[in-house]
Write a protein that holds these residues in place. Structure first.
Motif, PDB file in Angstrom:
ATOM      1  N   PHE A  76       0.945  -1.047  -0.338  1.00 35.26           N
ATOM      2  CA  PHE A  76       0.134   0.240   0.438  1.00 35.26           C
ATOM      3  C   PHE A  76       1.092   1.429   0.122  1.00 35.26           C
ATOM      4  N   VAL A  77       1.875   1.548   1.067  1.00 30.86           N
ATOM      5  CA  VAL A  77       2.400   2.275   1.198  1.00 30.86           C
ATOM      6  C   VAL A  77       3.676   2.818  -0.130  1.00 30.86           C
ATOM      7  N   ILE A  78       4.250   1.803  -0.790  1.00 29.43           N
ATOM      8  CA  ILE A  78       5.483   2.237  -1.148  1.00 29.43           C
ATOM      9  C   ILE A  78       4.898   2.507  -2.665  1.00 29.43           C
ATOM     10  N   SER A  79       3.929   1.291  -3.039  1.00 34.36           N
ATOM     11  CA  SER A  79       3.482   1.423  -4.262  1.00 34.36           C
ATOM     12  C   SER A  79       2.607   2.082  -5.200  1.00 34.36           C
ATOM     13  N   GLU A 107      -4.541   5.761  -9.062  1.00 29.83           N
ATOM     14  CA  GLU A 107      -3.716   7.120  -9.767  1.00 29.83           C
ATOM     15  C   GLU A 107      -4.461   7.915  -9.627  1.00 29.83           C
ATOM     16  N   HIS A 108      -5.385   8.569  -8.638  1.00 27.76           N
ATOM     17  CA  HIS A 108      -5.828   9.320  -8.347  1.00 27.76           C
ATOM     18  C   HIS A 108      -6.158   9.590  -6.966  1.00 27.76           C
ATOM     19  N   ASP A 109      -7.395   8.110  -6.323  1.00 25.54           N
ATOM     20  CA  ASP A 109      -7.745   8.891  -5.410  1.00 25.54           C
ATOM     21  C   ASP A 109      -7.485   7.218  -4.494  1.00 25.54           C
ATOM     22  N   TYR A 110      -6.717   8.263  -3.123  1.00 23.54           N
ATOM     23  CA  TYR A 110      -5.473   7.132  -2.253  1.00 23.54           C
ATOM     24  C   TYR A 110      -6.456   6.631  -1.262  1.00 23.54           C
ATOM     25  N   PHE A 111      -7.590   7.522  -1.150  1.00 21.33           N
ATOM     26  CA  PHE A 111      -8.441   7.222   0.164  1.00 21.33           C
ATOM     27  C   PHE A 111      -7.996   5.536   0.109  1.00 21.33           C
ATOM     28  N   LEU A 112      -8.319   4.867  -0.201  1.00 21.09           N
ATOM     29  CA  LEU A 112      -7.763   3.551   0.147  1.00 21.09           C
ATOM     30  C   LEU A 112      -7.192   2.583   0.350  1.00 21.09           C
ATOM     31  N   ALA A 113      -5.679   3.194  -0.165  1.00 21.60           N
ATOM     32  CA  ALA A 113      -4.380   2.499  -0.032  1.00 21.60           C
ATOM     33  C   ALA A 113      -4.540   3.412   1.965  1.00 21.60           C
ATOM     34  N   VAL A 114      -4.900   4.450   1.466  1.00 24.80           N
ATOM     35  CA  VAL A 114      -4.096   4.919   3.012  1.00 24.80           C
ATOM     36  C   VAL A 114      -4.884   4.606   3.431  1.00 24.80           C
ATOM     37  N   ALA A 115      -6.518   4.520   3.725  1.00 20.94           N
ATOM     38  CA  ALA A 115      -6.814   3.537   4.782  1.00 20.94           C
ATOM     39  C   ALA A 115      -6.582   2.394   5.440  1.00 20.94           C
ATOM     40  N   TYR A 116      -6.490   1.394   4.122  1.00 20.41           N
ATOM     41  CA  TYR A 116      -5.519   0.213   4.254  1.00 20.41           C
ATOM     42  C   TYR A 116      -4.376   0.072   4.393  1.00 20.41           C
ATOM     43  N   PHE A 140      -0.084  11.785   6.494  1.00 18.77           N
ATOM     44  CA  PHE A 140      -0.677  12.098   8.046  1.00 18.77           C
ATOM     45  C   PHE A 140      -1.232  11.314   8.046  1.00 18.77           C
ATOM     46  N   VAL A 141      -2.156  11.319   7.436  1.00 22.29           N
ATOM     47  CA  VAL A 141      -3.964   9.970   7.799  1.00 22.29           C
ATOM     48  C   VAL A 141      -2.871   8.942   7.804  1.00 22.29           C
ATOM     49  N   VAL A 142      -2.645   8.193   7.062  1.00 24.22           N
ATOM     50  CA  VAL A 142      -1.871   7.167   7.115  1.00 24.22           C
ATOM     51  C   VAL A 142      -1.278   6.785   9.168  1.00 24.22           C
ATOM     52  N   VAL A 143      -0.104   7.865   9.529  1.00 17.37           N
ATOM     53  CA  VAL A 143       0.118   8.190  10.310  1.00 17.37           C
ATOM     54  C   VAL A 143      -0.759   7.265  11.378  1.00 17.37           C
ATOM     55  N   PHE A 144      -1.754   8.857  11.586  1.00 17.15           N
ATOM     56  CA  PHE A 144      -3.080   8.682  12.597  1.00 17.15           C
ATOM     57  C   PHE A 144      -3.740   7.114  12.111  1.00 17.15           C
ATOM     58  N   ILE A 145      -3.716   7.217  11.756  1.00 16.13           N
ATOM     59  CA  ILE A 145      -4.327   5.950  11.535  1.00 16.13           C
ATOM     60  C   ILE A 145      -4.008   4.527  12.401  1.00 16.13           C
ATOM     61  N   THR A 146      -2.944   4.301  11.936  1.00 16.17           N
ATOM     62  CA  THR A 146      -1.761   3.643  12.292  1.00 16.17           C
ATOM     63  C   THR A 146      -1.520   3.426  13.917  1.00 16.17           C
ATOM     64  N   THR A 147      -1.242   5.175  14.333  1.00 16.82           N
ATOM     65  CA  THR A 147      -1.156   4.674  15.686  1.00 16.82           C
ATOM     66  C   THR A 147      -2.954   4.283  16.798  1.00 16.82           C
ATOM     67  N   LYS A 148      -3.993   4.786  15.966  1.00 12.49           N
ATOM     68  CA  LYS A 148      -4.992   4.419  16.414  1.00 12.49           C
ATOM     69  C   LYS A 148      -5.234   2.407  16.473  1.00 12.49           C
TER      70      LYS A 148
END
Length: 289
Positions: free
Chosen positions: A30-33, A112-121, A186-194
């Motif tokens: 999810f992150v590097i890709s 390509e454009h919407d990173y919401f799913l990538a960020v959440a997962y 920063f959203v990834v980091v926030f979800i990760t910490t939770k």
């Protein structure tokens, strides 16, 4: 060195190893890709990957080697042994993921454009991985070592050191990747910490009831009869009235909150009830030691 490793610590190696495997999967899949970022030493490894195409499996380990030496001198053998095991395990699974992706056996999730799913997962996956590592006493090196040394030498809190270091690493990525991806990071980091908090504490999260009542004995009997829970009666004195009262203290699961509240109200409608969130409850009726 490993022969002196306590047996109880050996039992923690499986979940620590599983945690690093999940973290390595989330990082590559999810992150590097999607060219997102991470904090700490992993973030530095990602910057080197984006800039010079260096594999994170190698750079993560190489950057940590001088920290291993410094940490061994400052923090002691047992603490650093946990860190070395976690870091080497992470580098190994990062290498496994690199091989699987290179051979086409795993196709990373790319948007390509919407990173919401990538960020959440990404946040959930990284959080589950790190949560398992931390819950069973391991670390993945890097900023953990720096934070512990900073706490020991400078008296800074570990959270403060990690926050400053992560912000410096993520902020420096502005020179290499678009700012919108920094914001997504920063959203990834926030979800990760939770998620880390849920893994470490939330599995056995409960509620502690403190009930000030004139009918403590009756309430404790009702709790035992209707909820099969124990409770503690604590003698107390009112600060203003100087009247002697009893305080009932009882810990229940979250889903039992309403039952206990209704039970307390039925016994004493004038009872003063305080409810606190508690974590990692150990004992009869909850998690065994």
């Amino acid at each position: 060195m490993l022969s002196s490793y306590p047996l109880v610590k050996w039992k923690n190696l499986l979940p620590i190893t599983l945690g690093t495997a999940i973290y390595a999967f989330g990082l590559h899949y999810f992150v590097i890709s999607n060219e997102l970022m991470e904090g700490g030493i992993t973030g530095i490894a990602l910057l080197l990957n984006y800039s010079f195409h260096l594999p994170p499996s190698a750079t993560t380990l190489v950057i940590n080697i001088p920290l291993f030496y410094l940490g061994w001198k400052v923090l002691g053998k047992e603490t650093m042994l946990n860190t070395v095991i976690g870091t080497v395990s992470l580098s190994f699974f990062l290498w496994i993921m690199e091989q699987l992706i290179h051979r086409g056996w795993i196709v990373p999730f790319h948007s390509e454009h919407d990173y919401f799913l990538a960020v959440a997962y990404a946040g959930v996956t990284l959080g589950v991985g790190l949560g398992l590592v931390f819950r069973y006493g391991g670390t993945t090196g890097g900023s953990d070592i720096i934070a512990t040394i900073g706490q020991k030498w400078l008296g800074w809190s570990m959270g403060r050191v990690i926050l400053v270091f992560d912000c410096l690493v993520i902020g420096s990525a502005l020179f290499f990747i678009p700012k919108e991806k920094i914001l997504y990071t920063f959203v990834v980091v926030f979800i990760t910490t939770k998620v880390i908090d849920i893994i470490i504490e939330g599995a056995y999260a409960a509620r502690a009831f403190t009930v000030i009542t004139d009918h403590a004995e009756e309430l404790v009997a009702k709790i035992a009869e209707h909820m099969d829970r124990g409770a503690t009666i604590i003698p107390a004195v009112g600060a203003y009235s100087k009247a002697h009262k009893n305080v009932v203290y009882c810990v229940v699961y979250r889903q039992e909150m309403k039952r206990l509240k209704d039970l307390a109200r039925s016994v004493d409608p004038r009872a003063f009830i305080i409810i606190n969130e508690v974590h990692d409850v150990v004992g009869e009726g909850f998690k065994p030691e």
